[in-house]
Design a protein around this motif. Structure first.
Motif, PDB file in Angstrom:
ATOM      1  N   VAL A 133       0.843  -1.196   0.000  1.00  0.00           N
ATOM      2  CA  VAL A 133       0.000   0.000   0.000  1.00  0.00           C
ATOM      3  C   VAL A 133       0.874   1.240   0.000  1.00  0.00           C
ATOM      4  O   VAL A 133       2.016   1.227   0.483  1.00  0.00           O
ATOM      5  CB  VAL A 133      -0.954   0.047   1.219  1.00  0.00           C
ATOM      6  N   THR A 134       0.317   2.308  -0.571  1.00  0.00           N
ATOM      7  CA  THR A 134       0.944   3.618  -0.446  1.00  0.00           C
ATOM      8  C   THR A 134      -0.101   4.599   0.075  1.00  0.00           C
ATOM      9  O   THR A 134      -1.293   4.428  -0.155  1.00  0.00           O
ATOM     10  CB  THR A 134       1.499   4.138  -1.791  1.00  0.00           C
ATOM     11  N   ALA A 135       0.370   5.606   0.764  1.00  0.00           N
ATOM     12  CA  ALA A 135      -0.527   6.638   1.298  1.00  0.00           C
ATOM     13  C   ALA A 135       0.267   7.934   1.409  1.00  0.00           C
ATOM     14  O   ALA A 135       1.489   7.922   1.577  1.00  0.00           O
ATOM     15  CB  ALA A 135      -1.085   6.222   2.656  1.00  0.00           C
ATOM     16  N   ARG A 136      -0.435   9.047   1.318  1.00  0.00           N
ATOM     17  CA  ARG A 136       0.242  10.345   1.401  1.00  0.00           C
ATOM     18  C   ARG A 136       0.851  10.582   2.774  1.00  0.00           C
ATOM     19  O   ARG A 136       1.952  11.114   2.903  1.00  0.00           O
ATOM     20  CB  ARG A 136      -0.755  11.466   1.085  1.00  0.00           C
ATOM     21  N   ARG A 137       0.113  10.189   3.814  1.00  0.00           N
ATOM     22  CA  ARG A 137       0.546  10.476   5.178  1.00  0.00           C
ATOM     23  C   ARG A 137       1.178   9.231   5.804  1.00  0.00           C
ATOM     24  O   ARG A 137       0.660   8.120   5.659  1.00  0.00           O
ATOM     25  CB  ARG A 137      -0.627  10.946   6.045  1.00  0.00           C
ATOM     26  N   SER A 138       2.237   9.435   6.527  1.00  0.00           N
ATOM     27  CA  SER A 138       2.941   8.312   7.149  1.00  0.00           C
ATOM     28  C   SER A 138       2.080   7.642   8.213  1.00  0.00           C
ATOM     29  O   SER A 138       2.141   6.414   8.387  1.00  0.00           O
ATOM     30  CB  SER A 138       4.261   8.782   7.763  1.00  0.00           C
ATOM     31  N   ASP A 139       1.248   8.421   8.917  1.00  0.00           N
ATOM     32  CA  ASP A 139       0.410   7.809   9.947  1.00  0.00           C
ATOM     33  C   ASP A 139      -0.661   6.925   9.323  1.00  0.00           C
ATOM     34  O   ASP A 139      -1.026   5.881   9.879  1.00  0.00           O
ATOM     35  CB  ASP A 139      -0.221   8.871  10.837  1.00  0.00           C
ATOM     36  N   ARG A 140      -1.159   7.318   8.147  1.00  0.00           N
ATOM     37  CA  ARG A 140      -2.135   6.491   7.436  1.00  0.00           C
ATOM     38  C   ARG A 140      -1.481   5.201   6.962  1.00  0.00           C
ATOM     39  O   ARG A 140      -2.064   4.120   7.066  1.00  0.00           O
ATOM     40  CB  ARG A 140      -2.720   7.272   6.252  1.00  0.00           C
ATOM     41  N   ALA A 141      -0.267   5.300   6.440  1.00  0.00           N
ATOM     42  CA  ALA A 141       0.457   4.108   5.996  1.00  0.00           C
ATOM     43  C   ALA A 141       0.685   3.145   7.157  1.00  0.00           C
ATOM     44  O   ALA A 141       0.511   1.921   7.023  1.00  0.00           O
ATOM     45  CB  ALA A 141       1.789   4.523   5.363  1.00  0.00           C
ATOM     46  N   ALA A 142       1.064   3.698   8.316  1.00  0.00           N
ATOM     47  CA  ALA A 142       1.290   2.855   9.497  1.00  0.00           C
ATOM     48  C   ALA A 142       0.004   2.195   9.956  1.00  0.00           C
ATOM     49  O   ALA A 142      -0.006   1.023  10.366  1.00  0.00           O
ATOM     50  CB  ALA A 142       1.895   3.702  10.619  1.00  0.00           C
ATOM     51  N   GLU A 143      -1.109   2.937   9.872  1.00  0.00           N
ATOM     52  CA  GLU A 143      -2.408   2.388  10.261  1.00  0.00           C
ATOM     53  C   GLU A 143      -2.776   1.187   9.393  1.00  0.00           C
ATOM     54  O   GLU A 143      -3.231   0.147   9.900  1.00  0.00           O
ATOM     55  CB  GLU A 143      -3.471   3.482  10.122  1.00  0.00           C
ATOM     56  N   LEU A 144      -2.584   1.302   8.090  1.00  0.00           N
ATOM     57  CA  LEU A 144      -2.901   0.205   7.168  1.00  0.00           C
ATOM     58  C   LEU A 144      -1.978  -0.986   7.413  1.00  0.00           C
ATOM     59  O   LEU A 144      -2.419  -2.140   7.371  1.00  0.00           O
ATOM     60  CB  LEU A 144      -2.777   0.685   5.726  1.00  0.00           C
ATOM     61  N   ARG A 145      -0.717  -0.714   7.642  1.00  0.00           N
ATOM     62  CA  ARG A 145       0.241  -1.793   7.903  1.00  0.00           C
ATOM     63  C   ARG A 145      -0.148  -2.568   9.155  1.00  0.00           C
ATOM     64  O   ARG A 145      -0.133  -3.805   9.174  1.00  0.00           O
ATOM     65  CB  ARG A 145       1.644  -1.202   8.054  1.00  0.00           C
ATOM     66  N   ASP A 146      -0.514  -1.844  10.208  1.00  0.00           N
ATOM     67  CA  ASP A 146      -0.855  -2.506  11.468  1.00  0.00           C
ATOM     68  C   ASP A 146      -2.191  -3.242  11.365  1.00  0.00           C
ATOM     69  O   ASP A 146      -2.372  -4.311  11.963  1.00  0.00           O
ATOM     70  CB  ASP A 146      -0.924  -1.470  12.596  1.00  0.00           C
ATOM     71  N   ARG A 147      -3.148  -2.677  10.621  1.00  0.00           N
ATOM     72  CA  ARG A 147      -4.485  -3.256  10.545  1.00  0.00           C
ATOM     73  C   ARG A 147      -4.508  -4.513   9.688  1.00  0.00           C
ATOM     74  O   ARG A 147      -5.218  -5.474  10.004  1.00  0.00           O
ATOM     75  CB  ARG A 147      -5.464  -2.225   9.982  1.00  0.00           C
ATOM     76  N   TYR A 148      -3.755  -4.534   8.590  1.00  0.00           N
ATOM     77  CA  TYR A 148      -3.865  -5.629   7.623  1.00  0.00           C
ATOM     78  C   TYR A 148      -2.599  -6.473   7.490  1.00  0.00           C
ATOM     79  O   TYR A 148      -2.622  -7.488   6.799  1.00  0.00           O
ATOM     80  CB  TYR A 148      -4.242  -5.070   6.246  1.00  0.00           C
TER      81      TYR A 148
END
Length: 269
Positions: free
Chosen positions: A33-48
């Motif tokens: 996944v890619t995301a503009r914000r680092s916190d969003r990227a971390a959220e996706l990484r942790d969730r999935y």
């Protein structure tokens, strides 16, 4: 499902696709996944349990790239991807109004591109995704797109020349129903019902009507006539809808949505 898939621009639609793929059997280890914000990227990484990467890394590592960014961001994203993307990668665009030619012209010659127009019910696995092939996309590429988007609803293949019409009808379609429910709720309040009760009555009527349309195979006119008794309440309401030009207004609205999709495709955003 051993190919590596990258979802670029993982907003609500992108996340719905991501979760749908995992439920359909894609391994998180094969998803990026890619995301503009680092916190969003971390959220996706942790969730999935997926790997969050940059756009350039996604282009280098993934076999399939799903471009789920806003239409106005597509040109900039393609410029970023082009130096890193080989022509053997499948590119799937989920951006409204962006043609396959627009994408092909900015990537390596021969890159297969598939255009998909999903709608927001993909968020509840009841979406409709309309799929079209670009100049270099094969039947196998279309099947891959269907496997991905089929995890969050139904899919339909159409020629790309019909994508603007499909966007008007299906991509924007849920908004028309929400608009109708809003108006009917206001009418229910005017008639003396509490808002919550009016809302519940209308939503269940909509769900029941949709299921009957889907499962009965009957023409909508026949289903409507089954509710419309001579000199009854329903025909009185339908007469008012016709008197106020609701049918003509819907047709005009869909034409306007189609025309706006064409404007977006031509770059007049």
């Amino acid at each position: 499902m051993t190919q590596t898939v990258a979802v670029l621009g993982t907003g609500k639609i992108g996340e719905a696709l991501l979760s749908g793929m995992i439920r359909a059997g894609w391994r998180p280890a094969n998803l990026l996944v890619t995301a503009r914000r680092s916190d969003r990227a971390a959220e996706l990484r942790d969730r999935y349990g997926v790997d969050a990467v940059t756009n350039a890394q996604a282009a280098e590592r993934a076999d399939i790239l799903i471009l789920a960014v806003k239409p106005q961001d597509m040109g900039r994203l393609l410029d970023e991807l082009a130096p890193h993307l080989n022509a053997d990668r499948l590119v799937i665009s989920a951006a409204a109004g962006i043609t396959t030619a627009f994408i092909e012209d900015r990537l390596s010659a021969g890159t297969p591109v598939v255009r998909v127009m999903p709608n927001t019910p993909v968020l509840v696995d009841e979406g409709m995704s309309v799929i079209s092939a670009g100049s270099h996309a094969t039947t196998e590429h279309l099947a891959t797109a269907e496997a991905i988007f089929g995890g969050v609803g139904k899919t339909l293949r159409v020629p790309e020349s019909q994508q603007d019409a499909a966007t008007a009808l299906s991509g924007s379609g849920p908004a028309y129903f929400y608009f109708l429910v809003e108006a009917m709720t206001d009418a229910g309040i005017l008639l003396g019902l509490p808002r919550a009760q009016a809302h519940d009555l209308i939503v269940q009527a909509a769900i029941g009507a949709a299921v009957m349309l889907r499962d009965s195979g009957e023409h909508p006119v026949k289903l409507r006539e089954a509710v419309t008794s001579p000199a009854g309440t329903t025909i009185s309401a339908i007469r008012e809808l016709e008197n106020h030009g609701v049918r003509a207004a819907l047709i005009a609205a869909l034409e306007a949505a189609r025309d706006r999709s064409r404007e977006l495709a031509s770059g007049n955003g």
